[in-house]
Structure formats: C-alpha cells, structure tokens
Scaffold this active site. Sequence first.
Site, PDB file in Angstrom:
ATOM      1  N   ARG A  69       1.022  -1.140   0.252  1.00  0.00           N
ATOM      2  CA  ARG A  69      -0.158   0.034  -0.222  1.00  0.00           C
ATOM      3  C   ARG A  69       0.552   0.959   0.249  1.00  0.00           C
ATOM      4  O   ARG A  69       0.627   2.461  -1.011  1.00  0.00           O
ATOM      5  CB  ARG A  69      -1.064  -0.254   0.930  1.00  0.00           C
ATOM      6  CG  ARG A  69      -1.786  -1.007   1.531  1.00  0.00           C
ATOM      7  CD  ARG A  69      -2.511  -0.820   2.357  1.00  0.00           C
ATOM      8  NE  ARG A  69      -3.631  -2.420   2.608  1.00  0.00           N
ATOM      9  CZ  ARG A  69      -3.150  -3.691   3.247  1.00  0.00           C
ATOM     10  NH1 ARG A  69      -1.701  -3.565   3.738  1.00  0.00           N
ATOM     11  NH2 ARG A  69      -3.949  -4.005   3.775  1.00  0.00           N
ATOM     12  N   ILE A  70       2.035   1.369   1.166  1.00  0.00           N
ATOM     13  CA  ILE A  70       2.900   3.140   0.902  1.00  0.00           C
ATOM     14  C   ILE A  70       3.412   2.824  -0.189  1.00  0.00           C
ATOM     15  O   ILE A  70       3.956   3.513  -0.799  1.00  0.00           O
ATOM     16  CB  ILE A  70       3.662   2.411   1.804  1.00  0.00           C
ATOM     17  CG1 ILE A  70       2.919   2.459   3.976  1.00  0.00           C
ATOM     18  CG2 ILE A  70       4.149   3.948   1.878  1.00  0.00           C
ATOM     19  CD1 ILE A  70       3.381   2.158   4.555  1.00  0.00           C
ATOM     20  N   ILE A 120      12.389   3.637   5.271  1.00  0.00           N
ATOM     21  CA  ILE A 120      10.695   3.988   5.923  1.00  0.00           C
ATOM     22  C   ILE A 120      10.377   2.496   6.129  1.00  0.00           C
ATOM     23  O   ILE A 120       8.876   2.764   6.582  1.00  0.00           O
ATOM     24  CB  ILE A 120       9.750   5.282   5.130  1.00  0.00           C
ATOM     25  CG1 ILE A 120       9.670   4.909   3.642  1.00  0.00           C
ATOM     26  CG2 ILE A 120      10.878   6.496   4.829  1.00  0.00           C
ATOM     27  CD1 ILE A 120       8.228   5.009   3.458  1.00  0.00           C
ATOM     28  N   ALA A 121      10.821   1.260   5.995  1.00  0.00           N
ATOM     29  CA  ALA A 121      10.703   0.140   6.150  1.00  0.00           C
ATOM     30  C   ALA A 121      10.294  -0.278   7.755  1.00  0.00           C
ATOM     31  O   ALA A 121       9.581   0.155   8.639  1.00  0.00           O
ATOM     32  CB  ALA A 121      11.077  -0.517   4.966  1.00  0.00           C
ATOM     33  N   ARG A 122      11.740  -0.495   8.073  1.00  0.00           N
ATOM     34  CA  ARG A 122      12.103  -1.079   9.187  1.00  0.00           C
ATOM     35  C   ARG A 122      13.598  -1.833   9.118  1.00  0.00           C
ATOM     36  O   ARG A 122      14.297  -1.776   8.663  1.00  0.00           O
ATOM     37  CB  ARG A 122      12.280  -3.099   9.892  1.00  0.00           C
ATOM     38  CG  ARG A 122      10.243  -3.270   9.888  1.00  0.00           C
ATOM     39  CD  ARG A 122       9.995  -1.834  11.573  1.00  0.00           C
ATOM     40  NE  ARG A 122       8.646  -2.354  12.371  1.00  0.00           N
ATOM     41  CZ  ARG A 122       7.589  -1.409  11.183  1.00  0.00           C
ATOM     42  NH1 ARG A 122       8.068  -0.291  11.851  1.00  0.00           N
ATOM     43  NH2 ARG A 122       6.844  -1.658  12.410  1.00  0.00           N
ATOM     44  N   GLU A 172      17.043   0.056  16.868  1.00  0.00           N
ATOM     45  CA  GLU A 172      16.640   1.523  17.320  1.00  0.00           C
ATOM     46  C   GLU A 172      16.242   1.049  19.027  1.00  0.00           C
ATOM     47  O   GLU A 172      15.408   0.237  19.070  1.00  0.00           O
ATOM     48  CB  GLU A 172      15.623   1.456  15.829  1.00  0.00           C
ATOM     49  CG  GLU A 172      14.685   0.655  16.271  1.00  0.00           C
ATOM     50  CD  GLU A 172      13.760   1.632  15.527  1.00  0.00           C
ATOM     51  OE1 GLU A 172      12.795   1.981  15.344  1.00  0.00           O
ATOM     52  OE2 GLU A 172      14.146   2.030  14.306  1.00  0.00           O
ATOM     53  N   HIS A 208      12.298   7.488  13.290  1.00  0.00           N
ATOM     54  CA  HIS A 208      10.585   6.797  12.947  1.00  0.00           C
ATOM     55  C   HIS A 208      10.184   7.287  13.292  1.00  0.00           C
ATOM     56  O   HIS A 208       9.038   6.811  14.124  1.00  0.00           O
ATOM     57  CB  HIS A 208      11.347   5.169  15.014  1.00  0.00           C
ATOM     58  CG  HIS A 208      10.721   4.290  13.982  1.00  0.00           C
ATOM     59  ND1 HIS A 208      10.876   2.557  14.032  1.00  0.00           N
ATOM     60  CD2 HIS A 208       9.678   3.783  13.299  1.00  0.00           C
ATOM     61  CE1 HIS A 208       9.236   1.973  13.544  1.00  0.00           C
ATOM     62  NE2 HIS A 208       9.028   2.778  12.922  1.00  0.00           N
TER      63      HIS A 208
END
Length: 330
Positions: free
Chosen positions: A153-154, A233-235, A264, A282
Amino acid sequence: MQKILVAGPTFPDVIERLKQYFEVDWNQGNALSGAELTQRLADKDGALTAGELINAAVLAAAPRLRVVSNMAVGFNNFDMGAFNAVNVLGTNTPDVLNESVADFGWALMMAAARRVVESEHWLRAGEWQKFQYDAFLGADIHGSTLGIVGMGRIGQALARRARGFNMRVVYHNRSRVAPQIEAELNAEYVSKEALLRIADHVVLVLPYTRENHHTIGAAELALMKSGATLTNIARGGIVDDAALAEALRAKRIGAAALDVFEGEPRVHPDLLAVPNVVLTPHIASATEATRRAMANLAADNLMAGLGEGPQAGHPPNPINPDVLGKARRS
C-alpha cells in the site's frame, strides 16, 4: 471486568475509550524492560503494544493473555509461531498510515537528493559567506527513475506521487502486483538487482522478516549508481547499517535517508559521522491525525478481540485470524 495493559504512552481519550470495557493498567513512563513487561502482563487478558517484544516466554508467563494489539503496521516484535501455539490473537494497524508515511518517505528522499540537511548544518555553522555555483550540488527528482522495493500500500502511494514528478517507476516485490495496478501506476516490475542498477532513487517499504534481513548490504550497495540515494522507511535490519555507512563515507552512493535503524533507538555510530545521510527517529507516521487513527484502531482491535465494543468478536485487523474463537492454551 477484564484487565489490559497499555504498554506505553498514548492519547488519554483512547484510554478513556478502553476504560469503558476494561480495568486498564497504563504505563505512562519510560519503556518497560522485558522483566517489567512480563510482570505487568501476568494477570492481563489483553495488551496494547507499540513495538514491545512478545515472545514465547512472555506468553507463558501471562496465562490469561488472549489478545495483543500492536499500534503499528509491522509486527516483527511478535513471535507469531508462539502466538499460534497458545491461541493468542495478534493484531496490527495497516492502511490508516499509508499516505502519511508515503509523504514522509518522499520528503526524506528529496532531502537526501538535494542535500537539505547537510547544507542547513553548514549554514548554521556560519560557513555561508557568498553564493557559490557549485555548492551542495545534488540530484534531481523530476525526470529521474524511482525504484520501490516493496509494492504494498505504501509503495503504491509512493508510485502515485512519482507521476507528478514525471518519474519512471520500477519496482521489486515478493510477487508482481496485478496488471491493472501496474498500468495505473505506470510501474515496471524488475529484479532487485536490475532495480538497484537502474534507479536514481531507491526507497524501501518492505516488511521485516528473517528472509529480508540485510536485503540491502555491501553487495547490493555496490550495484547502485554512484549518485543514487537510498531511503529506508520500512524497518531497521532491512539495511546493513554498517555497510551503508561505509558506502556513504566512500561516496559509493550519493546519499541516504533513514527513519529506521538496526537496534533502534541506538543508531550505528558510523552513520552519525557521515554528512551525506538524513536521520530521523522513526517518525514517518507522526502526524497527529495518523497517530490518533493508529491508536484508535489498535483500541478497536483489542476491544473486539476481547469480545467488547461494537465490533465484538470481529477485530478489524487480525494477523492470525485462525485463532479467533479458540480457547487460550496453556
């Protein structure tokens, strides 16, 4: 009345919603340690988490726990094998953050490409004395090639934004999206290796799994164009942060932008030492409207999973729906 743990700070009005149905133990302070989390879950029927690790040991110490609602799209903090083994439901909060995260990913990509943060630091340090024709020359976004790794979706929201910048869009995904979606987005499916060679700007929006660990490492960075940018911008863990820092230091790629990191909130110290990287804590989904939507959806999932509220028994976003209606196993 059933008991729940809200493991971290959230909006007070969301807590008031939950208090209509549950006895709420709300942690408003610092992040709970593993031992503290286990202790506070011992007598709980449900929990609302935001990244806290829920594994087999935690579940074994909380025999009443039946639902854990994660206020995030990703759920790599859940050991889903352990959840399924004891019939505990996990839920997440997809969709409500798609556009906000895509906006932020686009902002990071542009900031990296146009050296926004690097030049701001230079200005603040009092280095700007006169106009220089060659100061902070960056890379264009318009008319360039965008490579999206992860066309969910992103990823699709990013591809829609690319149309306004007259960009070519290539993507790689575990499986191709439907032909009509490719046509609508004017997106071309390619191998990961081809994408890394072709793209001027690579954006990562794939979920974290064991298989996706270090999807981008030294070998992949070596395939990229020398002036290319990489945005994550994922993980954390999808990128080998140490390898990225070295590639940035050696200028094997142009720049990077990271909102997520391995381990993180710790950030690899080598990333802090290179100027050509944009670093944010984040916050891709951090608009008030989106974070409120996530918190309320997490509350909806928890209430419904525990048989309360207007959607009782039918949580909107079950991760493992096969356990719905099944008794908790010891």
